[in-house]
Motif scaffolding. Structure first.
Motif, PDB file in Angstrom:
ATOM      1  N   ALA A  86       0.820  -1.215   0.000  1.00 38.16           N
ATOM      2  CA  ALA A  86       0.000   0.000   0.000  1.00 38.16           C
ATOM      3  C   ALA A  86       0.851   1.261   0.000  1.00 38.16           C
ATOM      4  O   ALA A  86       0.484   2.270  -0.619  1.00 38.16           O
ATOM      5  N   GLU A  87       2.013   1.202   0.653  1.00 37.12           N
ATOM      6  CA  GLU A  87       2.868   2.380   0.772  1.00 37.12           C
ATOM      7  C   GLU A  87       3.552   2.768  -0.538  1.00 37.12           C
ATOM      8  O   GLU A  87       4.111   3.860  -0.657  1.00 37.12           O
ATOM      9  N   ILE A  88       3.503   1.897  -1.555  1.00 36.10           N
ATOM     10  CA  ILE A  88       4.105   2.192  -2.861  1.00 36.10           C
ATOM     11  C   ILE A  88       3.072   2.104  -3.984  1.00 36.10           C
ATOM     12  O   ILE A  88       3.411   1.952  -5.154  1.00 36.10           O
ATOM     13  N   THR A  89       1.794   2.215  -3.609  1.00 43.29           N
ATOM     14  CA  THR A  89       0.720   2.047  -4.585  1.00 43.29           C
ATOM     15  C   THR A  89      -0.196   3.259  -4.615  1.00 43.29           C
ATOM     16  O   THR A  89      -0.580   3.787  -3.581  1.00 43.29           O
ATOM     17  N   ALA A  90      -0.542   3.677  -5.839  1.00 45.95           N
ATOM     18  CA  ALA A  90      -1.566   4.706  -6.057  1.00 45.95           C
ATOM     19  C   ALA A  90      -2.845   4.002  -6.469  1.00 45.95           C
ATOM     20  O   ALA A  90      -2.799   2.943  -7.104  1.00 45.95           O
ATOM     21  N   GLY A  91      -3.978   4.578  -6.135  1.00 44.18           N
ATOM     22  CA  GLY A  91      -5.267   3.997  -6.490  1.00 44.18           C
ATOM     23  C   GLY A  91      -6.182   5.024  -7.115  1.00 44.18           C
ATOM     24  O   GLY A  91      -6.185   6.186  -6.699  1.00 44.18           O
ATOM     25  N   ILE A  92      -6.943   4.581  -8.111  1.00 39.38           N
ATOM     26  CA  ILE A  92      -7.940   5.438  -8.752  1.00 39.38           C
ATOM     27  C   ILE A  92      -9.235   4.645  -8.843  1.00 39.38           C
ATOM     28  O   ILE A  92      -9.243   3.514  -9.336  1.00 39.38           O
ATOM     29  N   GLY A  93     -10.333   5.236  -8.373  1.00 33.95           N
ATOM     30  CA  GLY A  93     -11.620   4.558  -8.432  1.00 33.95           C
ATOM     31  C   GLY A  93     -12.763   5.526  -8.204  1.00 33.95           C
ATOM     32  O   GLY A  93     -12.549   6.704  -7.919  1.00 33.95           O
ATOM     33  N   ASN A  94     -13.983   4.999  -8.337  1.00 33.81           N
ATOM     34  CA  ASN A  94     -15.148   5.856  -8.155  1.00 33.81           C
ATOM     35  C   ASN A  94     -16.259   5.217  -7.327  1.00 33.81           C
ATOM     36  O   ASN A  94     -17.165   5.905  -6.894  1.00 33.81           O
ATOM     37  N   GLY A  95     -16.202   3.926  -7.132  1.00 32.15           N
ATOM     38  CA  GLY A  95     -17.331   3.227  -6.540  1.00 32.15           C
ATOM     39  C   GLY A  95     -17.206   2.934  -5.060  1.00 32.15           C
ATOM     40  O   GLY A  95     -16.124   3.034  -4.470  1.00 32.15           O
ATOM     41  N   TYR A  96     -18.325   2.561  -4.492  1.00 34.65           N
ATOM     42  CA  TYR A  96     -18.370   2.155  -3.089  1.00 34.65           C
ATOM     43  C   TYR A  96     -17.366   1.034  -2.834  1.00 34.65           C
ATOM     44  O   TYR A  96     -16.695   1.019  -1.810  1.00 34.65           O
ATOM     45  N   ASN A  97     -17.227   0.126  -3.812  1.00 33.02           N
ATOM     46  CA  ASN A  97     -16.303  -0.994  -3.629  1.00 33.02           C
ATOM     47  C   ASN A  97     -14.835  -0.591  -3.784  1.00 33.02           C
ATOM     48  O   ASN A  97     -13.949  -1.411  -3.622  1.00 33.02           O
TER      49      ASN A  97
ATOM     50  N   ALA B 140      -8.562   4.156   0.551  1.00 31.89           N
ATOM     51  CA  ALA B 140      -8.113   4.490   1.907  1.00 31.89           C
ATOM     52  C   ALA B 140      -6.721   3.930   2.204  1.00 31.89           C
ATOM     53  O   ALA B 140      -5.939   4.547   2.928  1.00 31.89           O
ATOM     54  N   ARG B 141      -6.393   2.785   1.632  1.00 32.15           N
ATOM     55  CA  ARG B 141      -5.117   2.122   1.913  1.00 32.15           C
ATOM     56  C   ARG B 141      -3.947   2.665   1.104  1.00 32.15           C
ATOM     57  O   ARG B 141      -2.814   2.665   1.574  1.00 32.15           O
ATOM     58  N   CYS B 142      -4.199   3.114  -0.117  1.00 31.94           N
ATOM     59  CA  CYS B 142      -3.120   3.523  -1.021  1.00 31.94           C
ATOM     60  C   CYS B 142      -2.366   4.746  -0.512  1.00 31.94           C
ATOM     61  O   CYS B 142      -2.938   5.628   0.122  1.00 31.94           O
ATOM     62  N   ALA B 143      -1.082   4.799  -0.830  1.00 35.91           N
ATOM     63  CA  ALA B 143      -0.257   5.949  -0.466  1.00 35.91           C
ATOM     64  C   ALA B 143      -0.757   7.220  -1.136  1.00 35.91           C
ATOM     65  O   ALA B 143      -0.647   8.306  -0.577  1.00 35.91           O
ATOM     66  N   LEU B 144      -1.327   7.070  -2.322  1.00 38.67           N
ATOM     67  CA  LEU B 144      -1.941   8.180  -3.042  1.00 38.67           C
ATOM     68  C   LEU B 144      -3.239   7.658  -3.636  1.00 38.67           C
ATOM     69  O   LEU B 144      -3.249   6.599  -4.265  1.00 38.67           O
ATOM     70  N   SER B 145      -4.324   8.393  -3.425  1.00 41.53           N
ATOM     71  CA  SER B 145      -5.607   7.920  -3.941  1.00 41.53           C
ATOM     72  C   SER B 145      -6.395   9.056  -4.564  1.00 41.53           C
ATOM     73  O   SER B 145      -6.415  10.173  -4.044  1.00 41.53           O
TER      74      SER B 145
END
Length: 156
Positions: free
Chosen positions: A91-102, A108-113
């Motif tokens: 998680a500390e080296i991962t970015a996340g992109i999303g839009n849904g409840y899931n 919340a976990r990604c270093a950058l979201s």
């Protein structure tokens, strides 16, 4: 690797990007225009992981030839499966992109979201979990292509 310096003294070192497919990277069962070109620009900086339950059964078709790994998750417990992948990658080296409840746990976990407000809208839970909100997936990907924009948004 993508290094983002956030003033005054925070540095993000990202190796992975986890991105939701339906509603984020794709809309109405098609890749959002301009997304493919941006994925190609990011391929040498980040390992790109598209996460999907493949609800429409077309993930392989719309992602064919793109520099991404496709992670098909079960229809049930999608949020947990997305979060598990982020934890596995780090998680500390991962970015996340999303839009849904899931996507809320992943974000919340990604270093950058980044939560995306696209044509499908954005869950308030995804928005609350993210650090940044973007108007579209292309805007979200542009943040990673031009990381000084992230620094300007997240600086203290």
């Amino acid at each position: 690797m993508l290094v983002i310096q956030i003033p005054p003294d925070r540095n993000l070192r990202l190796e992975h990007l986890c991105i939701d497919l339906n509603g984020t990277l794709a809309f109405n069962r098609e890749l959002v225009p301009g997304a493919a070109e941006r994925l190609w620009l990011l391929k040498d900086k980040l390992d790109i992981h598209v996460i999907t339950a493949d609800t429409f059964g077309n993930a392989a078709v719309i992602l064919k030839g793109l520099p991404v790994s496709v992670n098909v998750i079960p229809e049930s417990r999608q949020g947990e499966a997305k979060c598990d992948l982020v934890n596995k990658l780090g998680a500390e080296i991962t970015a996340g992109i999303g839009n849904g409840y899931n996507d809320r746990c992943m974000l919340a976990r990604c270093a950058l979201s980044v939560a995306v407000l696209g044509g499908e809208g954005c869950s308030k839970h995804a928005l609350e979990a993210a650090q940044i909100m973007a108007r579209s997936v292309t805007d979200a990907l542009d943040l990673l292509i031009h990381p000084e924009r992230i620094a300007a948004t997240l600086r203290d």
